[in-house]
Motif scaffolding. Structure first.
Motif, PDB file in Angstrom:
ATOM      1  N   UNK A   1       0.841  -1.200   0.000  1.00  0.00           N
ATOM      2  CA  UNK A   1       0.000   0.000   0.000  1.00  0.00           C
ATOM      3  C   UNK A   1       0.878   1.252   0.000  1.00  0.00           C
ATOM      4  N   UNK A   2       1.894   1.243   0.825  1.00  0.00           N
ATOM      5  CA  UNK A   2       2.791   2.404   0.905  1.00  0.00           C
ATOM      6  C   UNK A   2       3.620   2.561  -0.371  1.00  0.00           C
ATOM      7  N   UNK A   3       4.128   1.468  -0.899  1.00  0.00           N
ATOM      8  CA  UNK A   3       4.899   1.524  -2.151  1.00  0.00           C
ATOM      9  C   UNK A   3       4.030   2.081  -3.271  1.00  0.00           C
ATOM     10  N   UNK A   4       2.789   1.650  -3.337  1.00  0.00           N
ATOM     11  CA  UNK A   4       1.885   2.108  -4.396  1.00  0.00           C
ATOM     12  C   UNK A   4       1.643   3.609  -4.309  1.00  0.00           C
ATOM     13  N   UNK A   5       1.699   4.167  -3.110  1.00  0.00           N
ATOM     14  CA  UNK A   5       1.506   5.617  -2.941  1.00  0.00           C
ATOM     15  C   UNK A   5       2.674   6.433  -3.496  1.00  0.00           C
ATOM     16  N   UNK A   6       3.849   5.807  -3.691  1.00  0.00           N
ATOM     17  CA  UNK A   6       5.022   6.551  -4.163  1.00  0.00           C
ATOM     18  C   UNK A   6       4.890   6.978  -5.616  1.00  0.00           C
ATOM     19  N   UNK A   7       4.052   6.285  -6.383  1.00  0.00           N
ATOM     20  CA  UNK A   7       3.895   6.606  -7.799  1.00  0.00           C
ATOM     21  C   UNK A   7       4.841   5.849  -8.711  1.00  0.00           C
ATOM     22  N   UNK A   8       5.780   5.080  -8.161  1.00  0.00           N
ATOM     23  CA  UNK A   8       6.698   4.325  -9.005  1.00  0.00           C
ATOM     24  C   UNK A   8       6.019   3.133  -9.649  1.00  0.00           C
ATOM     25  N   UNK A   9       5.204   2.438  -8.870  1.00  0.00           N
ATOM     26  CA  UNK A   9       4.415   1.324  -9.393  1.00  0.00           C
ATOM     27  C   UNK A   9       3.345   0.963  -8.370  1.00  0.00           C
ATOM     28  N   UNK A  10       2.351   0.238  -8.840  1.00  0.00           N
ATOM     29  CA  UNK A  10       1.317  -0.269  -7.945  1.00  0.00           C
ATOM     30  C   UNK A  10       1.558  -1.758  -7.751  1.00  0.00           C
ATOM     31  N   UNK A  11       1.334  -2.219  -6.542  1.00  0.00           N
ATOM     32  CA  UNK A  11       1.537  -3.626  -6.221  1.00  0.00           C
ATOM     33  C   UNK A  11       0.532  -4.025  -5.150  1.00  0.00           C
ATOM     34  N   UNK A  12      -0.042  -5.233  -5.309  1.00  0.00           N
ATOM     35  CA  UNK A  12      -1.026  -5.743  -4.347  1.00  0.00           C
ATOM     36  C   UNK A  12      -0.815  -7.230  -4.130  1.00  0.00           C
ATOM     37  N   UNK A  13      -1.058  -7.674  -2.907  1.00  0.00           N
ATOM     38  CA  UNK A  13      -1.079  -9.093  -2.588  1.00  0.00           C
ATOM     39  C   UNK A  13      -2.536  -9.525  -2.616  1.00  0.00           C
ATOM     40  N   UNK A  14      -2.832 -10.541  -3.412  1.00  0.00           N
ATOM     41  CA  UNK A  14      -4.223 -10.981  -3.515  1.00  0.00           C
ATOM     42  C   UNK A  14      -4.342 -12.487  -3.279  1.00  0.00           C
ATOM     43  N   UNK A  15      -5.492 -12.887  -2.818  1.00  0.00           N
ATOM     44  CA  UNK A  15      -5.808 -14.282  -2.540  1.00  0.00           C
ATOM     45  C   UNK A  15      -6.237 -14.976  -3.826  1.00  0.00           C
ATOM     46  N   UNK A  16      -5.876 -16.251  -3.978  1.00  0.00           N
ATOM     47  CA  UNK A  16      -6.404 -17.034  -5.101  1.00  0.00           C
ATOM     48  C   UNK A  16      -7.146 -18.279  -4.620  1.00  0.00           C
TER      49      UNK A  16
END
Length: 185
Positions: free
Chosen positions: A89-104
């Motif tokens: 969540x914090x990394x995604x706020x930087x604007x460099x890239x978006x990243x999420x952990x999701x369940x499968x």
């Protein structure tokens, strides 16, 4: 203990930001082609971005395993997966890239950790069928992005402390995925 975990993640976040800055400063020698969706990035630019995704994926996953191994000892400890969700969540706020952990698995630890976009929904199907990496190049508002998803299998017995339904998962099968949206430069 909490200060040590916070310090580890602060250092990790600093490395990720530095990597993002280094990528942003690379020369942009690619020649884009026009098509119906806008400018297409060069194959070299896509390959650089793919390499960046794979590097970050390795760093993120190594960090989750390290934190789990060194700092998660019982159910009361802050789970590395929860730390990853907050870090992403914090990394995604930087604007460099978006990243999420999701369940499968269909049983997310948190309700927001599910596939949301069409890309994520289609990629989850592919991850569940055994693919370890899925990607797509898209154009949004005249900018090119690499959408990527990587499989997250159960790699440690400690994962089962917080996720008892992982106990019956076949060895090597994905229980989650990391979803990326990376600008192509």
């Amino acid at each position: 203990m909490k200060a040590l975990i916070t310090g580890c993640f602060t250092a990790f976040l600093t490395v990720c930001i530095a990597v993002g800055l280094a990528e942003a400063e690379k020369p942009k020698n690619s020649v884009a082609k026009n098509n119906k969706q806008g400018k297409q990035p060069s194959p070299a630019a896509v390959e650089r971005t793919r390499d960046t995704v794979k590097m970050l994926d390795d760093i993120y996953k190594q960090t989750i395993v390290l934190v789990t191994d060194k700092y998660v000892h019982d159910e009361d400890d802050f789970a590395a997966g929860s730390a990853a969700v907050e870090l992403f969540r914090r990394v995604s706020k930087t604007g460099f890239h978006n990243v999420r952990l999701i369940d499968v698995t269909g049983e997310p630890y948190e309700p927001e950790n599910v596939a949301k976009s069409d890309f994520e929904k289609q990629s989850v199907k592919k991850i569940k069928s055994g693919e370890s990496y899925v990607e797509e190049v898209v154009n949004k508002d005249g900018k090119s992005f690499l959408l990527a998803m990587t499989a997250v299998p159960v790699v440690m017995d400690k994962c089962i402390m917080c996720h008892p339904h992982y106990r019956d998962v076949k060895k090597g099968a994905a229980i989650g995925a990391v979803s990326y949206e990376m600008p192509i430069r």
